[in-house]
Design a protein around this motif. Structure first.
Motif, PDB file in Angstrom:
ATOM      1  N   ASN A 117      79.440  20.247  66.733  1.00  0.00           N
ATOM      2  CA  ASN A 117      80.463  19.421  66.095  1.00  0.00           C
ATOM      3  C   ASN A 117      80.895  19.976  64.730  1.00  0.00           C
ATOM      4  OD1 ASN A 117      82.247  17.412  65.555  1.00  0.00           O
ATOM      5  ND2 ASN A 117      80.749  15.757  65.564  1.00  0.00           N
ATOM      6  N   ASN A 118      81.479  21.159  64.757  1.00  0.00           N
ATOM      7  CA  ASN A 118      81.805  21.865  63.508  1.00  0.00           C
ATOM      8  C   ASN A 118      83.212  21.547  63.032  1.00  0.00           C
ATOM      9  OD1 ASN A 118      79.284  23.275  63.718  1.00  0.00           O
ATOM     10  ND2 ASN A 118      80.222  24.532  65.306  1.00  0.00           N
ATOM     11  N   ARG A 119      83.333  20.455  62.249  1.00  0.00           N
ATOM     12  CA  ARG A 119      84.683  20.104  61.793  1.00  0.00           C
ATOM     13  C   ARG A 119      84.740  19.775  60.307  1.00  0.00           C
ATOM     14  NH1 ARG A 119      85.510  13.968  63.671  1.00  0.00           N
ATOM     15  NH2 ARG A 119      83.424  13.505  64.439  1.00  0.00           N
ATOM     16  N   ASP A 120      83.643  20.049  59.625  1.00  0.00           N
ATOM     17  CA  ASP A 120      83.587  19.624  58.234  1.00  0.00           C
ATOM     18  C   ASP A 120      83.168  20.824  57.386  1.00  0.00           C
ATOM     19  OD1 ASP A 120      81.856  18.880  55.993  1.00  0.00           O
ATOM     20  OD2 ASP A 120      82.133  16.804  56.633  1.00  0.00           O
ATOM     21  N   ARG A 134      78.220  32.948  62.724  1.00  0.00           N
ATOM     22  CA  ARG A 134      79.562  32.549  63.189  1.00  0.00           C
ATOM     23  C   ARG A 134      79.527  31.090  63.623  1.00  0.00           C
ATOM     24  NH1 ARG A 134      82.608  35.416  68.242  1.00  0.00           N
ATOM     25  NH2 ARG A 134      82.658  37.206  66.814  1.00  0.00           N
ATOM     26  N   VAL A 135      80.651  30.415  63.397  1.00  0.00           N
ATOM     27  CA  VAL A 135      80.749  29.006  63.766  1.00  0.00           C
ATOM     28  C   VAL A 135      81.912  28.836  64.741  1.00  0.00           C
ATOM     29  CG1 VAL A 135      81.292  26.712  62.868  1.00  0.00           C
ATOM     30  CG2 VAL A 135      79.709  28.192  61.624  1.00  0.00           C
ATOM     31  N   VAL A 136      81.613  28.178  65.877  1.00  0.00           N
ATOM     32  CA  VAL A 136      82.658  27.872  66.864  1.00  0.00           C
ATOM     33  C   VAL A 136      83.238  26.514  66.490  1.00  0.00           C
ATOM     34  CG1 VAL A 136      83.234  27.722  69.306  1.00  0.00           C
ATOM     35  CG2 VAL A 136      81.225  29.053  68.583  1.00  0.00           C
ATOM     36  N   LEU A 137      84.482  26.515  66.035  1.00  0.00           N
ATOM     37  CA  LEU A 137      85.066  25.304  65.456  1.00  0.00           C
ATOM     38  C   LEU A 137      85.387  24.234  66.502  1.00  0.00           C
ATOM     39  CD1 LEU A 137      87.530  26.898  62.884  1.00  0.00           C
ATOM     40  CD2 LEU A 137      85.382  25.722  62.391  1.00  0.00           C
ATOM     41  N   LEU A 157      84.757  32.754  62.040  1.00  0.00           N
ATOM     42  CA  LEU A 157      85.203  31.551  62.743  1.00  0.00           C
ATOM     43  C   LEU A 157      85.741  31.893  64.125  1.00  0.00           C
ATOM     44  CD1 LEU A 157      87.086  29.634  59.900  1.00  0.00           C
ATOM     45  CD2 LEU A 157      84.726  29.306  60.679  1.00  0.00           C
ATOM     46  N   GLU A 158      85.330  31.079  65.096  1.00  0.00           N
ATOM     47  CA  GLU A 158      85.787  31.233  66.476  1.00  0.00           C
ATOM     48  C   GLU A 158      86.494  29.938  66.864  1.00  0.00           C
ATOM     49  OE1 GLU A 158      83.111  31.155  70.422  1.00  0.00           O
ATOM     50  OE2 GLU A 158      82.706  32.878  69.143  1.00  0.00           O
ATOM     51  N   LYS A 237      88.489  32.103  71.960  1.00  0.00           N
ATOM     52  CA  LYS A 237      87.610  31.816  73.096  1.00  0.00           C
ATOM     53  C   LYS A 237      88.364  31.150  74.239  1.00  0.00           C
ATOM     54  CE  LYS A 237      83.029  29.976  73.602  1.00  0.00           C
ATOM     55  NZ  LYS A 237      81.957  29.537  72.725  1.00  0.00           N
ATOM     56  N   ILE A 238      88.148  31.678  75.429  1.00  0.00           N
ATOM     57  CA  ILE A 238      88.716  31.086  76.636  1.00  0.00           C
ATOM     58  C   ILE A 238      87.653  30.164  77.224  1.00  0.00           C
ATOM     59  CG2 ILE A 238      89.565  31.585  78.967  1.00  0.00           C
ATOM     60  CD1 ILE A 238      90.228  34.465  77.845  1.00  0.00           C
ATOM     61  N   GLU A 239      88.013  28.907  77.498  1.00  0.00           N
ATOM     62  CA  GLU A 239      87.062  27.976  78.112  1.00  0.00           C
ATOM     63  C   GLU A 239      86.929  28.317  79.596  1.00  0.00           C
ATOM     64  OE1 GLU A 239      86.010  24.806  80.719  1.00  0.00           O
ATOM     65  OE2 GLU A 239      88.061  25.541  80.583  1.00  0.00           O
TER      66      GLU A 239
END
Length: 622
Positions: A117-120, A134-137, A157-158, A237-239
């Motif tokens: 939950n990287n939003r802050d 690295r952080v996956v936003l 950042l990803e 990133k491709i889901e």
């Protein structure tokens, strides 16, 4: 030095991973035997090792996903698996559980999964200082927020670029566990968000019947790549670790071409891996699985993002149904259709229905079952038989590393020198008597023709020079042998020269931005608790999975808002709201029932179980 920008592709398995690399991915992410958030996309250590070897040949990276929450009895198994992954050459791990930060680990690079939950900005800065590389936003962020995070946290950042969206903030969906004890945080989401629901207002009136009210469109921010790069994103990133090979190849090749066009001639950015791709198909995102596309919130909230008719793939819009003639359909642009295509339309009760096309003749489509469809109905193709057939071929996407060859002589015979685009050099010597050609004519052109035959190797010979003092003769079999050996050796040299980045974690104790953590922090084991306590957290609630109290829990928090979709948002749509809806709004699916709570300040919607009690916010916004 130029900053590397990467396309990161999903790999369901080894074959999918190789296809992603061949289609132009700079990195792939794959599940290991355990603890990945897709419990049916796991792979053996041997397969991951084979993928690592293949990827590293192209200077592409392999990340392994260990992004479930862990229980106490799993920690040691997880730690031992991490050592195995490090030993086979994996480049990084994508993690959610902070217990991993406490373990005795090899010096392997760690990325924080979007499940964290990287939003802050403050929390992301905390993770960076704790040793996360690295952080996956979170997918809900807009360009300004991304830029602000980048400026403040200064970490790689990803960001997701295409694929399915979780309607919930990732890592904070408890709907699946609350309905049947299948935890999304443990890799077995039941996708309750894709079910049809009735929407009932506070007066008990049904506002909407049997609609997929929590199913949202798929993500596509490929047109925003330049803006996202400028905001600080280095990895796109491709889901889709559960998606098929056609989806992966189509998405990767589409993005590769888009990103290359942007990178061309840039003095700031460059691509992150080696080689050049050629394709025998024209990629287009609407040709593989999609529910229609949205840019979500990257450019703030601006249009509808629901996909209410169906959670299935709608595919590519073909045209309207002109009319039904006998047992066939006349469809606008019908000449685009092929035998074996799958079509899709929305029927009069607003549900998606499918038709299979047996044959196409004289612009008419003959289905296997003739369904009654109203003239003027929009027809979509969600299974493009001809496209799938081409893309599925192994040679539909080929990736080659550029080399130059020099054939020259030495004291005892000859040597062939191959130099690749990254400056690696491979030399093969051949002890052989020097004899002139029959009429002393040069046969250099023949040598070049044979040296150019790089065939199934990952190389092309883009420049070939022959440098002899006289017109020497050499049997073609020797030329072919030297070419084979020089390239086999080059692959070994490339792998030996591959530099994996390493990072040894050092235990830190800088303060976490919060001192109290509720269940949304997913703390499910003793060592994660220890990690937070060392960083100054004083109160920690157990993870939802360990303390679930049926009936009154908040099961989802989302940026998606049903009031907005209904054009009843008191903030963004105040000019068109008209009559307000009577709250609480309720979603009902058989026995399942949820209450919706709207938090207008942060602009979020919460989903609570039916016996939950909460105050309804009044619309006091000025």
């Amino acid at each position: 030095m130029k900053k590397k920008i990467e396309i990161l592709a999903p790999a369901k398995d080894l074959i999918g991973g190789i296809a992603a690399i061949n289609s132009g991915a700079d990195a792939v992410y794959i599940g290991a035997p355990l603890y990945g958030a897709r419990s049916n996309a796991t792979n053996s250590i041997e397969d991951v090792a084979a993928l690592v070897k293949y990827a590293h040949l192209f200077n592409a990276q392999v990340f392994v996903v260990i992004n479930t929450i862990l229980y106490d009895n799993e920690l040691e198994t997880c730690r031992l698996m991490i050592w195995e992954l490090y030993n086979i050459g994996v480049d990084a791990l994508i993690i959610q559980d902070m217990a991993i930060m406490e373990m005795d680990l090899p010096p392997i690079v760690l990325h924080a999964s979007t499940q964290a939950n990287n939003r802050d900005a403050d929390k992301i800065k905390f993770l960076k200082d704790a040793g996360i590389k690295r952080v996956v936003l979170a997918r809900e962020l807009n360009l300004h927020q991304i830029k602000e995070i980048y400026d403040k946290a200064d970490v790689e950042l990803e960001f997701f670029v295409t694929g399915a969206l979780c309607v919930s903030f990732s890592g904070n969906c408890y709907m699946s566990v609350a309905n049947g004890e299948r935890s999304a945080n443990r890799g077995s989401c039941a996708q309750n968000c894709r079910l049809p629901y009735n929407l009932i207002d506070g007066n008990g009136e049904t506002l909407i019947k049997n609609s997929h009210l929590l199913s949202i469109k798929d993500f596509d921010v490929s047109n925003e790549i330049p803006n996202l790069v400028e905001a600080g994103i280095v990895s796109f990133k491709i889901e889709g670790r559960l998606k098929d090979i056609v989806y992966v190849k189509n998405n990767v090749s589409y993005l590769r071409q888009k990103l290359d066009a942007y990178l061309e001639g840039s003095d700031k950015y460059t691509k992150a891996s080696s080689g050049k791709c050629t394709y025998s198909f024209d990629s287009a995102l609407d040709k593989s699985f999609n529910r229609g596309y949205t840019d979500y919130f990257v450019n703030e909230r601006h249009s509808s993002i629901g996909s209410w008719e169906s959670p299935k793939s709608k595919g590519q819009y073909i045209g309207k149904l002109v009319k039904t003639i006998g047992n066939a359909y006349q469809i606008e642009n019908g000449e685009l259709l092929n035998n074996g295509d799958g079509l899709c339309f929305i029927n009069e009760t607003n549900e998606a229905e499918g038709i299979y096309v047996n044959k196409v003749e004289n612009g008419l489509a003959y289905p296997n079952v003739l369904k009654e469809i109203k003239d003027g109905t929009f027809i979509y193709r969600n299974n493009d038989a001809a496209f799938i057939k081409i893309v599925e071929r192994e040679d539909s996407a080929v990736r080659k590393i550029s080399t130059t060859l020099l054939l020259t002589e030495n004291e005892n015979g000859f040597e062939l020198i191959a130099t690749d685009e990254d400056g690696n050099v491979s030399i093969v010597t051949l002890v052989h008597p020097k004899e002139q050609t029959k009429n002393n004519e040069s046969i250099a052109e023949n040598f070049k023709i044979n040296l150019a035959k790089t065939g199934f190797t990952p190389y092309t010979a883009d420049e070939i020079n022959v440098l002899f003092s006289q017109n020497w003769f050499l049997p073609i079999s020797k030329i072919n042998e030297m070419r084979r050996t020089v390239y086999e050796q080059l692959s070994e040299i490339r792998l030996a020269n591959y530099k994996r980045e390493e990072h040894q974690l050092v235990k830190t104790s800088h303060p976490y931005p919060e001192t109290k953590l509720d269940f949304m922090y997913n703390v499910s084991n003793k060592i994660a608790r220890k990690f937070y306590e060392r960083h100054g957290v004083t109160e920690i609630e157990k993870a939802f999975e360990l303390q679930w109290d049926p009936g009154k829990s908040r099961v989802m928090t989302t940026k998606y808002c049903i009031k907005y979709e209904l054009k009843k948002c008191p903030i963004h749509q105040k000019d068109i709201v008209g009559v307000k809806v009577k709250e609480p709004l309720v979603l009902k699916q058989g026995e399942l029932e949820y209450k919706l709570k709207f938090n207008c300040k942060p602009c979020e919607m919460e989903i609570w179980e039916k016996d939950a009690e909460f105050e309804i916010e009044e619309d006091h916004f000025h």
